[in-house]
Structures are given as C-alpha cells and as structure tokens.
Design an enzyme around this catalytic site. Structure first.
Site, PDB file in Angstrom:
ATOM      1  N   GLY A  85      32.362  36.940  40.848  1.00 29.98           N
ATOM      2  CA  GLY A  85      32.361  38.254  41.494  1.00 29.98           C
ATOM      3  C   GLY A  85      32.283  38.090  42.994  1.00 29.98           C
TER       4      GLY A  85
ATOM      5  N   CYS B 239      30.807  30.740  38.468  1.00 26.74           N
ATOM      6  CA  CYS B 239      30.711  31.073  39.892  1.00 26.74           C
ATOM      7  C   CYS B 239      29.541  32.036  40.161  1.00 26.74           C
ATOM      8  CB  CYS B 239      32.054  31.628  40.381  1.00 26.74           C
ATOM      9  SG  CYS B 239      32.209  31.490  42.166  1.00 26.74           S
ATOM     10  N   TYR B 240      29.801  33.306  40.467  1.00 24.06           N
ATOM     11  CA  TYR B 240      28.700  34.247  40.709  1.00 24.06           C
ATOM     12  C   TYR B 240      27.741  34.271  39.527  1.00 24.06           C
ATOM     13  CZ  TYR B 240      26.281  38.666  41.652  1.00 24.06           C
ATOM     14  OH  TYR B 240      25.319  39.621  41.872  1.00 24.06           O
TER      15      TYR B 240
ATOM     16  N   HIS C 181      35.967  27.514  38.747  1.00 24.89           N
ATOM     17  CA  HIS C 181      36.628  28.461  37.827  1.00 24.89           C
ATOM     18  C   HIS C 181      37.386  27.723  36.724  1.00 24.89           C
ATOM     19  CE1 HIS C 181      35.784  32.242  39.901  1.00 24.89           C
ATOM     20  NE2 HIS C 181      35.696  31.458  40.958  1.00 24.89           N
TER      21      HIS C 181
ATOM     22  N   GLU D 263      38.726  29.028  34.172  1.00 24.98           N
ATOM     23  CA  GLU D 263      39.739  29.894  33.550  1.00 24.98           C
ATOM     24  C   GLU D 263      41.110  29.803  34.201  1.00 24.98           C
ATOM     25  OE1 GLU D 263      37.250  30.685  35.465  1.00 24.98           O
ATOM     26  OE2 GLU D 263      37.496  32.553  36.565  1.00 24.98           O
TER      27      GLU D 263
ATOM     28  N   ASP E   5      56.265  47.491  24.628  1.00 29.59           N
ATOM     29  CA  ASP E   5      54.948  48.001  24.252  1.00 29.59           C
ATOM     30  C   ASP E   5      55.038  49.205  23.327  1.00 29.59           C
ATOM     31  OD1 ASP E   5      54.399  46.110  26.103  1.00 29.59           O
ATOM     32  OD2 ASP E   5      53.903  47.518  27.700  1.00 29.59           O
TER      33      ASP E   5
ATOM     34  N   LYS F  55      50.124  41.152  27.171  1.00 27.61           N
ATOM     35  CA  LYS F  55      51.549  41.277  26.863  1.00 27.61           C
ATOM     36  C   LYS F  55      52.045  40.227  25.865  1.00 27.61           C
ATOM     37  CE  LYS F  55      55.348  43.459  28.205  1.00 27.61           C
ATOM     38  NZ  LYS F  55      55.398  44.889  28.538  1.00 27.61           N
TER      39      LYS F  55
END
Ligand code: XMP
Length: 529
Positions: free
Chosen positions: A58, A85-86, A178, A180, A236, A385
């Site tokens: 964050g 992180c945060y 990070h 991710e 979609d 998606k």
C-alpha cells in the site's frame, strides 16, 4: 469433480496497485482468492474461514496518522498470515518491531539472499524448492529496522536486512518485496508455498467447479424470474449468456442493442456468431437514433459514458415491458444480467471501501442510473478476463468468439474525442475496419490484447496531389496486456504500421495524418476516454 471450495485465501487490500495481481497469481495454481478491504473485522474473517490471509502492499507509511490499520484480533484467529511490503511493515509494527523511513528508496530489481538454516533454507515450507538466491522486485521507502521479539529474519536484500521475516510458531510471515509481479520470477512459487504448504489449501478452483457453483448461485438468485441480458458480441457478455443459459435455459432473453456506436458490420457479425454458437432467444433493437441524438454536443468523457449507460438501461426497460406484454409467462423480467468482470469492479468503484480511486466509470458498473428497476445478475464478477475465456471454451463457445479483442460498452463514442457525430463515426468506422483487416491478415490480431483507431479532435495541414488539405488525425492504439489492468504498446513491425497508415490516409476521406500511441498503462489508460 468437487463443487465445494474447501479453501480460499483472503487478501486484505491496503491500496496497492498490485492487489489484484496477487489474487490472479493465487488463482493460477487453482486456489480461490478474494480481495477484501483492509479494515474487514476479525469476526467477519472468522466467519468466512479463509485458509490464509495476505496483507497487501500500500502507499501509506505505517506510522502516518491516517495509515490503514488491521483489526488486531485477526492475529489471534490462528489463520496463517503473509504480509507483502506494507503488510510486512504493519506486522512488524503490530508485534513491537520498528519501521523507519530509509535513506534509499529501494525500487526495482534486487537479489534476495535467503539465510541458511542447519538444514538449508529449502526445508522451510515457505521456501520449498527455491534456490538460496532469488531475483525480486522492490518498491518501498520504509524498512524494518528492529524485528519484533518473536520473529526471525530469513533473508535480506541489498537495502533491507529484514526482507523476509517470520514467526513459524504463529505461521505469520512477511516479504518486503513483491512476489506477485512478473519481475520476481519465482514469486509465484513463494505464494504457492504459502497457500499449499503453510495454509494447506486444496487447489480446487477450477473452471468446472466455477461453472457448477455459478449455475447453482444463478438459480438460487433468479428462481423463477426472467432475465434480460444486454449482449454486445464481446467475450464477457457472450460467456455470461452461455452460463446463464446453462443455468436457467429459456428464462433468459438476450438483447442486442444497435446504439449506432458499433464497428462496421458488427450487428450482422453478432447475429451470425450467435446463430452458430447457441440457440438462445435473441432480440435486436435499433436504438441508434436515440443514442446519437442524446450525445449531440457532448464532449466530456464521463458525461458520454453516463448518457450511454442511461440509454442502454432505458432500452432494456422498454424492451422488457414490450416482451412482457406479448408473453404468456406470468413471471416478469426482474433481472438484468451483465458480463461485468473483476477488473471492471476494481477500477470503477472502491472495493468495500479500499482507497483506490475512480478512473473511469465503465458503463456496466459505475454508470447505472438510480431509476433502474432491474436487479443485477453478474455471474462473472469475480473473474479475470483469461478465466472468463477458459469458462467460455469449457461451455463450448468457438475460439473465434472467445479470442475476439475486447470492445468497450460505450463503443466508438469513447474513441471519438470530442463530439460524436454521424460524420465522425463514419471516419472512425472506416479507419477501424482497415486496422482490423490488416491486423488479421498479418497474423497480429490474436497476438495482441487490443488494436484500434481513435479519432482525435485535431485537424492539421497536409498536402494531397497539389492541394493543401486541413483534415483529421487518427491515432492507432495497439496494446499488449494480460488482463487490461496494465498494458504496454505493441512494437509492431514498421512495414505493418506503414501499410495501415497509408491505407487509412488513402482510403478514409477526411484523414490526412496517422499517429502511433506509444503510451503504457499506467500512466495512460488503454481507451482514450
Ligand atoms: P482502460 O481504458 O480503462 O480499459 O485502460 C481497460 C479495458 O477495459 C475496456 N473498457 C471497457 N469495457 N465497458 C467495457 O465493457 C467500458 O465502458 C469500458 N471502458 C474500457 C477497454 O477496452 C480495455 O480492454
């Protein structure tokens, strides 16, 4: 195959731009993940019973007066926690350590060196199968200077001696970098180790289980009611239609609205695709006059979107009434179904109060009028998606349909900067047709996320034959992306760009200049409005 999700990871969002990426990564190894606001209470979490909790990164500093905090009872639930992180800094502070502003902002690539234990770092569950040195991606200014008593350091980077911290007895860990993002190549393994080895998640988030659960949820919501679905011809809404049809059959009616803002040939293409793919009730409504007259004189992007959103709902309500009048069924059209996706929700509204701000009101989320009478059915709301594409393929939709490039609900209106008029729609439509033709014939169409033309509100001087011209400018926007949340411009071969450009200038009356958009998202967005 089991239809029960026996385990999930809950991500508490502290406002990181990567929060959704964490959720995606986790789902890639078939564990369901969900994003909740950072201030979700311990009681609510206890009820949801996740197998693990991740505290996202964050923008705040843990000591700033407005820093988002965690309900301290969450640490007492006995659920494994991983900070990123945060989130890591918060864990350190909450357990009595110290976090300070660092002189050097650690941003970009770094090397994480895992501390060796008597049995080697790989024997710890979090690092199972990992080498002792890993490339990682950092993006932080604060760092942990004093570890809490119960915690140990497991690894360090150049600027953070406490880049990996943990208290194995409590199953609480923290990563300063990070895991991710793609720039941490083995980060997914770390997340997978956390989910499977520490949280003991069962990886049963599969397409089949999603379809099964989703159909059950739709039937539960709709019961005997009837559902209208605005079909755009995009992936979609088509997948949503297929899913609803599987769940409730003829209780579903699809409406294709020709709003006058469509690409050339779209109306017949959708009818054809639909007829080839399934036998759902489809009604086509030509509302182009209404849409275009309502947009007269409007140049502000958000106003355009709101007008279009309102007009869509008006058409849906009128059509529902008309169909109702002609039908023998006693059940009204109580529901409106939409192919809203997770990224639409994330960018348009703040998720359960998270601090992310509104960028654009995607019409199928942010722009619905308060006077709308329908209840919404949004079966794809939790999906990214590529997950939607997998569901579509599983439901038997053709690859041609599933891999169509995304097209925004407000159509060409958000690709015509300035006023939308029939004359300007004609110019953009013709340019867009050339772009699609050339992208398809060169084999690039399916390699990129989106490729389209934008009509700018700029005229410039040119020369054609011996005559001076003063005409319009087309911008070309070709981007690659995994999910539309971030994107980069495509390095197309010059020869292809040259061909598209010269065809547009030669064939589209009213255009004498073509530019190539070389902006990534962020800081730009994919669509220009
Ligand atoms: P942006 O422009 O926000 O676009 O970077 C991200 C992705 O979303 C699509 N998009 C929309 N899709 N209704 C939609 O269904 C909308 O109003 C809308 N606006 C943008 C865009 O084409 C890209 O794929």
């Amino acid at each position: 195959m089991s239809s029960n999700l026996t385990s999930k990871i809950l991500i508490l969002d502290f406002g990181s731009q990567y929060t959704q990426v964490i959720a995606r990564r986790i789902r890639e190894f078939h564990v369901y993940s969900e994003i909740n606001a950072y201030n979700t209470s311990a009681a609510k979490i206890k009820k949801a019973a996740p197998a693990g909790i991740i505290l996202s990164g964050g923008p705040a500093s843990v000591y700033s007066p407005k820093a988002p905090q965690l309900d301290q009872q969450i640490y007492e639930l006995g659920i494994p926690i991983l900070g990123i992180c945060y989130g890591t800094q918060l864990i350190a502070k909450d357990f009595g350590g110290q976090v300070e502003r660092s002189v050097h902002r650690e941003y970009g690539p770094g090397i994480l060196r895992l501390k060796s234990s008597p049995t080697g770092p790989q024997t710890r569950p979090l690092f199972h199968g990992l080498p002792s040195e890993i490339e990682v991606w950092n993006s932080h200014q604060d760092k942990i200077t004093v570890l809490p008593e119960a915690f140990q350091t497991f690894g360090q980077t150049e600027n953070s001696t406490n880049a990996v911290i943990g208290c194995p007895e409590k199953n609480i860990y923290g990563l300063q970098f990070h895991p991710e993002v793609g720039h941490t190549p083995l980060g997914k393994n770390l997340l997978e180790n956390f989910a499977l080895k520490i949280c003991k998640c069962v990886p049963n988030w599969t397409v089949e289980s999603f379809i099964e659960r989703s159909c059950a949820a739709i039937r539960d919501q709709v019961r005997e009611g009837r559902v209208l679905l605005g079909l755009s011809g995009g992936v979609d809404s088509t997948v949503a239609a297929a899913l609803l049809h599987q769940a409730i059959g003829d209780q579903l009616t699809c409406i294709f609205v020709d709003n006058g803002l469509l690409r050339a040939g779209e109306r017949s293409a959708v009818k054809e695709l639909f007829a080839d793919n399934f036998h759902i009730r489809l009604k086509t409504v030509d509302a182009s006059k209404n849409f275009i007259s309502k947009l007269k004189g409007v140049t502000e992007p958000e106003r355009k979107r709101r007008i279009i959103g309102n007009e869509f709902v008006r058409v849906f309500q009128n059509t529902a009434q008309e169909l109702q009048g002609r039908s023998s069924s006693k059940h009204p059209f109580r529901f409106l179904a939409q192919g809203t996706l997770y990224p639409d929700v994330i960018e348009s509204v703040s998720i359960a109060g998270n601090p992310s701000s509104l960028i654009k009101s995607h019409h199928n989320v942010g722009g619905l009028p308060s006077w709308m009478k329908f209840e919404l059915v949004e079966p794809l709301r939790q999906l990214f998606k590529d997950e939607v594409r997998e569901v579509g393929l599983k439901l038997g939709l053709s690859k041609e349909l599933i891999y169509r490039q995304p097209f925004p609900g407000p159509g060409l209106a958000v690709r015509i900067l300035g006023e939308v008029t029939r004359a300007r729609l004609r110019i953009l439509r013709e340019a867009d047709t050339i772009v699609i033709q050339e992208m398809k014939s060169s084999g690039w169409y399916y390699k990129v996320w989106q490729s389209f033309a934008v009509l700018l509100p700029v005229r410039s001087v040119g020369v054609m034959g011996d005559e001076r011209t003063y005409e319009n400018t087309i911008a070309l926007r070709m981007v690659e992306s995994r999910d539309g949340m971030t994107a980069d411009w495509v390095r197309l071969p010059y020869e292809l760009l040259a061909k598209i450009s010269s065809r547009i200038m030669n064939e589209v009356k009213g255009v004498n200049r073509v530019c190539y958009d070389i902006s990534s998202k962020p800081p730009a967005t994919i669509e220009w409005e």
